[in-house]
Design an enzyme around this catalytic site. Sequence first.
Site, PDB file in Angstrom:
ATOM      1  N   ASP A  33     -40.668 -11.277 -15.305  1.00  0.00           N
ATOM      2  CA  ASP A  33     -41.020 -12.566 -15.899  1.00  0.00           C
ATOM      3  C   ASP A  33     -41.417 -13.559 -14.821  1.00  0.00           C
ATOM      4  OD1 ASP A  33     -38.298 -12.596 -15.015  1.00  0.00           O
ATOM      5  OD2 ASP A  33     -37.971 -14.449 -16.132  1.00  0.00           O
ATOM      6  N   GLU A  72     -35.318 -13.187 -15.642  1.00  0.00           N
ATOM      7  CA  GLU A  72     -34.554 -13.629 -14.478  1.00  0.00           C
ATOM      8  C   GLU A  72     -34.666 -15.125 -14.277  1.00  0.00           C
ATOM      9  OE1 GLU A  72     -33.952 -14.726 -10.221  1.00  0.00           O
ATOM     10  OE2 GLU A  72     -35.774 -14.922 -11.432  1.00  0.00           O
TER      11      GLU A  72
END
Length: 366
Positions: free
Chosen positions: A84, A140
């Site tokens: 991400d 994350e």
Amino acid sequence: MPSTSSSADPTTSVSLDLSADVTSLTAAVCDIESVSRDEAALAGAIEAALRPLAHLEVSRHGNTVVACTSLGRAERVVLAGHIDTVPLTSVPNLPTRHVDGELWGRGTVDMKGGVGVMLRIAAEVAEPTRDLTFLFYECEEIEGQYNGLAILAETDPELLAGDFAVLLEPTNGAIEGGCKGTLRVEIVTKGIASHSARPWKGHNAIHDAAAVLSRLTAYEAETITVDGLDYHEALQAVGISGGIAGNVVPDRCTVTVNYRYAPDKDTEEALAHVRRVFEGFDVTLTDAADGARPGLHLPAAQAFIEALGVEVNPKEGWTDVARFSALGIPAVNYGPGDPNLAHMDDERCPVHQYVDAEAALLRWLR
């Protein structure tokens, strides 16, 4: 070992060519937008690219993709990277573009360069000297409850098992050992509300916060050596709030303080230190995450350092190496990109760092 069940969308319109050079592959990974909680397209492309590789067992867990070798090697190494990114801004930073030997765009530093390197290693090293687990994980960049590694640690901890782990976060091509811990506290001062035209009828809680700020200003942070690396601690105010109206003396003020502490202590010890600094005040812990000792004296870490032959530094922030440390797995950070450019509108990475990182891991694993 993981099951091989798939949750990939067979109609996905994006694909990744693992035979491409690492820079082109990184650009392709970056160009598949994957802001936190919207990683399905990239996870599907990674899964689809890895499944044809006969030497890997591949599984999908939400938008986290796991791929493992099972060659019976004496040692298992985990390579991990989040897929991400933070959101795009009003400044166009996708699609990626090449400028003077650098790749520009969201994710080129944090951390799709590391993901591109991992994909190349997964494709190129069918007979590694160590068994490998590749973790391409989601979320994350946001709250820990969504973090793909944290979820796996709860639901399938065997997938994180290994003798050593490398988190391919950006380190500017150096090895960064361990990471600092972090905690946040709220320090509350209390007063008595009154009309601001008659402040002598009350007591101003915001004015009392000056004593909290004075202690912070006078505080001298330590530098602590852990396993041969120097970690610079920091104690900083990161927020202040108080007041309910423009004509009311506030009866409450909250100062939020962040303590970044060396991995020689845990949350309990760090919190005790903060409470000593602010003795006499109301201190409430709101968030905490322990750091990770570097473990560079261990054989697996020593072999990694010797194979790469690059500079070794402490990790001054917090990263997911701490999640491996909590499981008893020594871990380091190593990856392409200058972390000072992470999340910036001008996020960019010299392409040679992608090439160098791939070459370094190939030296280590072949």
